[in-house]
Design an enzyme around this catalytic site. Structure first.
Site: not given
Length: 128
Positions: A12, A17-19, A22
């Site tokens: 998500s 961590v996803c941010e 990305t």
């Protein structure tokens, strides 16, 4: 088909961590974004992905949503049992749609080695 692609898969975009993954794909790809396609796949809605991209000022990554049917996650074995999320992954796909590099992290909180994926993608470009 026809392009080398790095596909970054995140659970998500609304998690740190996803941010980070990305942003790394977008900002630290060493100029690969001029030669190949960069994609991020998540189960976020297309609306949420668009908001994230705008807020983060990311214009060189294409966001794809696996929200509705998680078909991507099922096809590649990346849908986690239980929660409706995908395993954190980075893959490099060649111009013939063959996966040439794949890294699935053992923990959702662990970043994949994006530099390894960049190196794998670069070898596919120079081999052409």
């Amino acid at each position: 088909k026809g392009k080398v692609r790095i596909i970054s898969v995140v659970p998500s975009l609304d998690t740190p961590v996803c941010e980070q993954q990305t942003h790394y794909l977008s900002e630290k790809n060493k100029g690969l974004d001029k030669m190949i396609e960069l994609l991020t796949v998540s189960v976020d809605t297309p609306f949420a992905q668009k908001r994230f991209a705008q807020d983060a000022n990311i214009t060189n990554v294409t966001f794809l949503s696996d929200y509705r049917d998680v078909e991507f996650g099922k096809t590649y074995g990346l849908l986690l049992n239980g929660p409706h999320i995908l395993a954190r992954t980075v893959m490099v796909v060649d111009a013939n749609n063959t996966v040439r590099y794949l890294q699935v992290t053992p923990e959702l909180t662990q970043l994949p080695n994006m530099d390894e994926a960049f190196a794998a993608a670069k070898t596919l470009i120079t081999a052409r």
